[in-house]
Design a protein around this motif. Structure first.
Motif: not given
Length: 408
Positions: A160-161, A173-174, A188, A261, A264, A333, A335, A373
């Motif tokens: 994810d992400r 990641r992220k 992240e 981010t 995103d 979103n 998250w 997350y």
């Protein structure tokens, strides 16, 4: 085209290596210009204003040390722990440029220099390595068919992400953005340190601008027709960098409090699908599609019963998990935890972590059983929107003990 791409990547890598050296040189020049030329030589020795000099020196070195600490922590984190998604099996390239095990359920990764390599389709294997990392959670991001996102370049499933970085040749990641000022990819593991760096840099520039402006006013009051070149240089350069970093502070603060981010924001119009775990005895419905994990060798109904006459073993049925596949609306979103929880998930749980580059963000912990997350208010909203049954919060789960399709 391949040569142009390789050339651009090489130029990017060299730029990323050189600019941090330039930044360190700027720090040294700032000390010489602001501390020695303006504060010590002009305001203290020439004007004799020791009290003002002491106050400005305190503020300058306070923000200078905080800026330097945040910068070095960001720089070293990006170099040593950029948040790369581990490769399940790098393998060894064969004579055709492919990795051993391709087409046999094993993972292989395209070589970064193999510009002619074809797109790698998602692994069709039912026991594809890495899938268990997704269906062991209660919620994960998926495609419309219920399988996780796939990275063709890494030839494995994307958490994810996570997004693929062409500069690094890996999924991150992220991932937020590639920043040459801090030597690489902000993700992240480094976003909280990067946010502290741009904030303290803005404060340092503000002190420098205030010092230069005060010195300029003193020289005008003294009747100088031509101001000192160092005063003008500090005023212009500090104001320029101050405005630049202030804009980044605002952007970073926005991403922190919304738990988003750069990636995103760019993909807010895309439809995001989530796989939500539901009890195994949930009946079929037209409101959403379902998928059973581990993936079965034959098409299965939502209740887990085989459709070709081959009855799975009782042990296999007990191990299966049923997921509902639901789409979120564009710009939603999952998250978003709310202002306060978003802040703490990125910046930390206490004031010291907010002010000092001490620890990685709490969102770097992916050991939770619900999802990679922490999920926010959208999750119960999606369950209500599509009438998706929730898993029992307490006590034994009937779906974990009942036979799939028993209706109990």
């Amino acid at each position: 085209m391949a040569r142009i791409t390789d050339s651009n990547r090489a130029a990017t890598r060299w730029t990323i290596r050189i600019i941090p050296v330039f930044i360190i040189a700027v720090f040294g020049l700032a000390i010489y210009a602001v501390v020695y030329r303006l504060l010590v030589q002009y305001l203290y020795r020439e004007k004799g204003q020791s009290a003002i000099v002491a106050a400005l020196l305190f503020l300058f070195f306070l923000f200078f040390l905080l800026t330097l600490a945040a910068y070095l922590r960001t720089l070293f984190t990006i170099q040593l722990d950029p948040g790369l998604v581990p490769l399940l099996d790098e393998g060894e390239p064969n004579e055709k440029g492919k990795r051993k095990g391709q087409g046999k359920g094993r993972r292989w990764r395209r070589s970064r220099d193999d510009a002619e390599a074809a797109w790698v389709p998602p692994d069709p294997s039912l026991d594809s390595p890495g899938l268990e990392q997704f269906y062991s959670k209660d919620v994960f991001v998926c495609e419309a068919d219920g399988r996780p996102k796939w990275c063709s370049d890494c030839a494995q499933w994307k958490p994810d992400r996570a997004h693929h970085s062409s500069e690094l040749g890996r999924c991150v990641r992220k991932m937020d953005h590639l920043c040459p000022w801090v030597g690489g990819m902000v993700s992240e593991t480094s976003f909280n340190f990067f946010s502290q760096f741009v904030f303290y840099t803005t404060c340092l520039c503000a002190v420098s601008v205030a010092t230069a402006a005060y010195c300029l006013q003193q020289q005008i009051d003294d009747g100088r027709t031509t101001p000192d070149g160092w005063v003008v240089a500090v005023l212009v350069i500090a104001a320029f960098f101050g405005l630049f970093t202030f804009a980044m502070v605002l952007t970073s603060a926005r991403y922190v409090v919304t738990n988003m981010t750069n990636i995103d924001v760019l993909r807010r119009r895309h439809t995001l699908h989530l796989a939500l775990r539901i009890p195994r005895d949930t009946p079929l419905t037209d409101a959403y599609a379902t998928i059973v994990y581990p993936l079965q060798p034959t098409p299965q109904a939502a209740d887990g019963a085989a459709t070709d006459g081959l009855e799975p073993s009782s042990r296999d049925r007990q191990a299966t998990r049923l997921f509902a596949i639901v789409p979120a609306e564009p710009r939603e979103n999952p998250w978003d935890l709310g202002f306060w929880r978003n802040w703490k998930s990125v910046m930390g749980s206490n004031v010291l972590e907010w002010l000092l580059p001490m620890k990685h963000s709490p969102c770097c912990d992916h050991d939770g059983m619900e999802s990679d997350y922490e999920l926010g208010r959208l999750l119960p909203a999606l369950r209500a929107r599509y009438a998706v049954p929730d898993l029992p919060a307490d006590g034994p789960r009937p779906s974990e003990t009942a036979e799939p399709g028993s209706g109990q």
